[in-house]
Design a protein around this motif. Sequence first.
Motif, PDB file in Angstrom:
ATOM      1  N   ALA A 175      27.455  37.142  39.825  1.00 24.66           N
ATOM      2  CA  ALA A 175      28.746  36.608  40.279  1.00 24.66           C
ATOM      3  C   ALA A 175      29.712  37.763  40.513  1.00 24.66           C
ATOM      4  O   ALA A 175      29.832  38.663  39.683  1.00 24.66           O
ATOM      5  N   ARG A 176      30.385  37.723  41.665  1.00 31.16           N
ATOM      6  CA  ARG A 176      31.401  38.724  41.971  1.00 31.16           C
ATOM      7  C   ARG A 176      32.723  38.293  41.372  1.00 31.16           C
ATOM      8  O   ARG A 176      33.153  37.166  41.536  1.00 31.16           O
ATOM      9  N   ARG A 177      33.413  39.227  40.717  1.00 35.13           N
ATOM     10  CA  ARG A 177      34.722  38.911  40.161  1.00 35.13           C
ATOM     11  C   ARG A 177      35.755  38.698  41.259  1.00 35.13           C
ATOM     12  O   ARG A 177      36.619  37.825  41.150  1.00 35.13           O
ATOM     13  N   ASP A 178      35.694  39.507  42.327  1.00 38.81           N
ATOM     14  CA  ASP A 178      36.776  39.477  43.315  1.00 38.81           C
ATOM     15  C   ASP A 178      36.784  38.202  44.151  1.00 38.81           C
ATOM     16  O   ASP A 178      37.834  37.668  44.480  1.00 38.81           O
ATOM     17  N   THR A 179      35.580  37.684  44.489  1.00 36.39           N
ATOM     18  CA  THR A 179      35.509  36.512  45.361  1.00 36.39           C
ATOM     19  C   THR A 179      34.964  35.282  44.634  1.00 36.39           C
ATOM     20  O   THR A 179      34.944  34.195  45.198  1.00 36.39           O
ATOM     21  N   PHE A 180      34.500  35.462  43.409  1.00 36.86           N
ATOM     22  CA  PHE A 180      33.858  34.401  42.623  1.00 36.86           C
ATOM     23  C   PHE A 180      32.549  33.930  43.240  1.00 36.86           C
ATOM     24  O   PHE A 180      31.973  32.950  42.792  1.00 36.86           O
ATOM     25  N   GLU A 181      32.076  34.607  44.280  1.00 35.56           N
ATOM     26  CA  GLU A 181      30.796  34.215  44.884  1.00 35.56           C
ATOM     27  C   GLU A 181      29.649  34.469  43.917  1.00 35.56           C
ATOM     28  O   GLU A 181      29.606  35.494  43.259  1.00 35.56           O
ATOM     29  N   VAL A 228      22.858  44.990  42.846  1.00 32.18           N
ATOM     30  CA  VAL A 228      24.042  45.401  42.084  1.00 32.18           C
ATOM     31  C   VAL A 228      24.656  46.655  42.713  1.00 32.18           C
ATOM     32  O   VAL A 228      25.870  46.715  42.963  1.00 32.18           O
ATOM     33  N   VAL A 229      23.838  47.646  42.951  1.00 31.64           N
ATOM     34  CA  VAL A 229      24.344  48.911  43.495  1.00 31.64           C
ATOM     35  C   VAL A 229      25.049  48.659  44.827  1.00 31.64           C
ATOM     36  O   VAL A 229      26.148  49.174  45.066  1.00 31.64           O
ATOM     37  N   SER A 230      24.438  47.839  45.654  1.00 36.01           N
ATOM     38  CA  SER A 230      25.045  47.595  46.956  1.00 36.01           C
ATOM     39  C   SER A 230      26.300  46.738  46.840  1.00 36.01           C
ATOM     40  O   SER A 230      27.303  46.963  47.515  1.00 36.01           O
ATOM     41  N   LEU A 231      26.283  45.760  45.943  1.00 38.25           N
ATOM     42  CA  LEU A 231      27.478  44.915  45.763  1.00 38.25           C
ATOM     43  C   LEU A 231      28.661  45.719  45.237  1.00 38.25           C
ATOM     44  O   LEU A 231      29.806  45.491  45.628  1.00 38.25           O
ATOM     45  N   LEU A 232      28.402  46.672  44.344  1.00 44.27           N
ATOM     46  CA  LEU A 232      29.504  47.476  43.808  1.00 44.27           C
ATOM     47  C   LEU A 232      30.193  48.245  44.940  1.00 44.27           C
ATOM     48  O   LEU A 232      31.423  48.334  44.992  1.00 44.27           O
ATOM     49  N   GLU A 233      29.395  48.752  45.840  1.00 43.77           N
ATOM     50  CA  GLU A 233      29.993  49.453  46.995  1.00 43.77           C
ATOM     51  C   GLU A 233      30.775  48.488  47.881  1.00 43.77           C
ATOM     52  O   GLU A 233      31.867  48.791  48.345  1.00 43.77           O
ATOM     53  N   THR A 234      30.162  47.330  48.110  1.00 42.05           N
ATOM     54  CA  THR A 234      30.825  46.326  48.939  1.00 42.05           C
ATOM     55  C   THR A 234      32.161  45.899  48.351  1.00 42.05           C
ATOM     56  O   THR A 234      33.163  45.786  49.055  1.00 42.05           O
ATOM     57  N   ILE A 235      32.173  45.664  47.050  1.00 42.41           N
ATOM     58  CA  ILE A 235      33.407  45.214  46.406  1.00 42.41           C
ATOM     59  C   ILE A 235      34.495  46.278  46.545  1.00 42.41           C
ATOM     60  O   ILE A 235      35.641  45.981  46.865  1.00 42.41           O
ATOM     61  N   GLN A 236      34.087  47.528  46.319  1.00 34.56           N
ATOM     62  CA  GLN A 236      35.060  48.625  46.432  1.00 34.56           C
ATOM     63  C   GLN A 236      35.704  48.607  47.828  1.00 34.56           C
ATOM     64  O   GLN A 236      36.921  48.666  47.960  1.00 34.56           O
ATOM     65  N   GLU A 237      34.878  48.466  48.846  1.00 29.51           N
ATOM     66  CA  GLU A 237      35.385  48.439  50.230  1.00 29.51           C
ATOM     67  C   GLU A 237      36.209  47.184  50.512  1.00 29.51           C
ATOM     68  O   GLU A 237      37.273  47.243  51.121  1.00 29.51           O
TER      69      GLU A 237
END
Lengths: 492, 492
Positions: free
Chosen positions: B377-383, B396-405
Amino acid sequence: MSKKLTKRTEDYSKWYNELVVKADLAENSAVRGCMVIKPYGYAIWEKMQAQLDKMFKETGHENAYFPLFVPKSLFEAEEKNAEGFAKECAVVTHYRLKTDPDKEGKLMVDPNAKLEEELIVRPTSEAIIWNTYKNWIQSYRDLPILINQWANVVRWEMRTRLFLRTAEFLWQEGHTAHATKDEAVAESLQMQKVYAEFAEDFMAMPVVKGAKTESERFAGALDTYTIEALMQDGKALQAGTSHFLGQNFAEAFDVKYATKEGKQELVWATSWGVSTRLMGGLIMTHSDDAGLVLPPKLAPIQVVFVPIYKNEEQFEAIAKKVTEISNELKAKGVSIKFDKRDTLRPGAKFAEWELKGVPLRIALGARDLENGTLEIARRDTFEKQSVAQEDAVATVVSLLETIQEDLFNKAKNYRDDNTTEVDTFDEFKDIIANKGGFVSAHWDGTAETENKIKELTKATIRCIPLDALEEEGKCVYSGQKSTKRVLFAKAY
Amino acid sequence: MSKKLTKRTEDYSKWYNELVVKADLAENSAVRGCMVIKPYGYAIWEKMQAQLDKMFKETGHENAYFPLFVPKSLFEAEEKNAEGFAKECAVVTHYRLKTDPDKEGKLMVDPNAKLEEELIVRPTSEAIIWNTYKNWIQSYRDLPILINQWANVVRWEMRTRLFLRTAEFLWQEGHTAHATKDEAVAESLQMQKVYAEFAEDFMAMPVVKGAKTESERFAGALDTYTIEALMQDGKALQAGTSHFLGQNFAEAFDVKYATKEGKQELVWATSWGVSTRLMGGLIMTHSDDAGLVLPPKLAPIQVVFVPIYKNEEQFEAIAKKVTEISNELKAKGVSIKFDKRDTLRPGAKFAEWELKGVPLRIALGARDLENGTLEIARRDTFEKQSVAQEDAVATVVSLLETIQEDLFNKAKNYRDDNTTEVDTFDEFKDIIANKGGFVSAHWDGTAETENKIKELTKATIRCIPLDALEEEGKCVYSGQKSTKRVLFAKAY
């Protein structure tokens, strides 16, 4: 300014002060008793901080930050602690300046901006922290609290010396809260162990782990565990302390927790700290008449390259080789400086890096280029060796390890050679007055004897070593029965 | 204490204060206006510090440490600076407490321990540092001096808010000395750029780089370069400043250097700082009604694992899988928390880690074990998404980059949507009063107009953007000629 230092045998104290200033570690400031820590000195402190911080985190601690000021009413809440620090604390009484009507361009304290309650600049943070913990602790589930703080503190000392005793100093202070006495005692012993490991494995400074006598304890502590090191002039340095505070602060600030069974109990406390004083210990453990000697693990620069050349062309060729070797060394985590300055001769550079304690110096000249060699010089022993360039990296890496070990062993031998067991007070006085170092002697356990010995010899009990053997003996001063030797010394 | 926060639309300021306390970032202390930075908040600050420190060192700066206190005579030496800070500085007047004869167990300031000269607790360190640089600078060879200090400072602000405005705060202050004006200006612009990169690339907080107007400059500066960010409530936050100080401090402290030609010249200065105020900016840029939202690069915990189980056996099987995936993630530099607490239900844990802004939450239950899946679950979008366990690390690695952007882009879109060009004063007042955000408008360059606008709308000129286009225009208030738009906003 001459770069030459006073010799240690001439005047150890003068040598120390000169070294600290000339090696660019620190200097006195315009504020009485406060120092400026210069970039090179600060870089060493940063390496110490980084390693200590790592060790604190590995033992489960987190960092936090508490206020610089302690309101007087909190400061005085724990009586012994307050009494211990009241004589030397800086007090903020006002919060504004105004234009001085009598002196143009000058400011004066605004009498209308007097604080209702004076603020003490923290000499240590137990009071403000326990007043905070009060709100953080309700039940056993909130314990333990394992917190460390990196901060500045102020103790208005009358006689100050760079790093060793300054009005303001930098330190870390751990403050932990526990459900049980056993846990708190174990924590304070654990942190003493962490300090000892740091001192020995990183500073290459051997230490004795022990407990302080009642009169030498931290104000407010039930037990103070210390690490004691021996400096080259035969004086001891208290290098770090860890305190078992019992329930004194919990009582003063009414910090209770609900046990699993629902009972209300007072919380148990520890605190522990090391400071920029460690810089003084580091200097006085290893350095010599040529300047600072640094253990490789704490050296901001581990290897300095000095090129020896007659013309630009030679310089370019040397620089190329230096860059090549540097890159390999950096990849192995070695920190490098290439001293390219064209305003200094090689001899002057050698002297400067010796003064600054860089563990290894590599000289590379035109002939070295032809022969495929370079010259590696050890700072600690001044030994030089010519090494094939292809062996440079391996030699450097291994020498750095060797130096780290050798420094520790040398300091340990010195410490052991200067630890004397004595059984009569005449011998005691003689050793303290003429040889110095640690004196291991029986003591009857009374503050009276301890004070008398201090009065007569200036030696204090540095600690009751944790590993002291049980043995039948008689107090070196009173002749009363004793079961353990303690360590005496004159101290910083 | 309820974990639920006040909604931002209800009361933004209340939401902010609640979030700071409930997410364990900081709290008010017993000392008026001073905060306690709690371990979780401090861990974020440490990540900020580490990155900034790296960037300072990469641009050639070294750290050092200067005294906490500034003697009054030094403090007042640079007139504008002294005037700027005199109204809000804590003053030490005494150095000892003594037992109060009238109140048992109480202490009082010892009137016999009055300092000859009052000491100001540093609100900023130009004075003490330039008094030191005086001794460090003789010739052009001693320049530039590129020093930074991490320290606490005190400004006795009357209205304080956690992180945004506190009496004591933590910051870094760079103080550099240069031979030429050009070099000093270039340095101050370079540091503004470093701050902007840090804000955007690490905090994911878009900023406008600009210059302050004369009335908004740092006391004693010839130019103040700023980075300005826009918070979710439409108010601007000055997030970092870099000052070109000209020769003001060199003159006040008589700091001259010999040029190559042997002439004596005054030295040029800069100073630059960011503080724990950045924490406020970070919070107000990204967070939502459920709590803190952290950009992955500054999150002390990037991924939290929450096990969902009914019995010990299930827990063991889940724990084994979590450990396996955690180890792989740790090897990739991802910081992990495995929330094993058996005192809380999964739902309560979800809420707590949402409140604390952990970027990714991974839930693993008994059914997941059967299916070889887990839920991210993403904190920023709750997805939420169900992912095969073997894809977990890569996802995870890719999502962390995505969230940062994504966080940066979202904040940038918000900022752009809330930057309004206006050409009439009616529109100006309407936007400031009703929409908020940045207003880009022409200004005639006078302090008079600037003050008038502030008086009428509470909006100040946040900056003259460095990239402002030259264009013909008329001052939005006075109608006088103007060649550039400046940015107005209400500000923290």
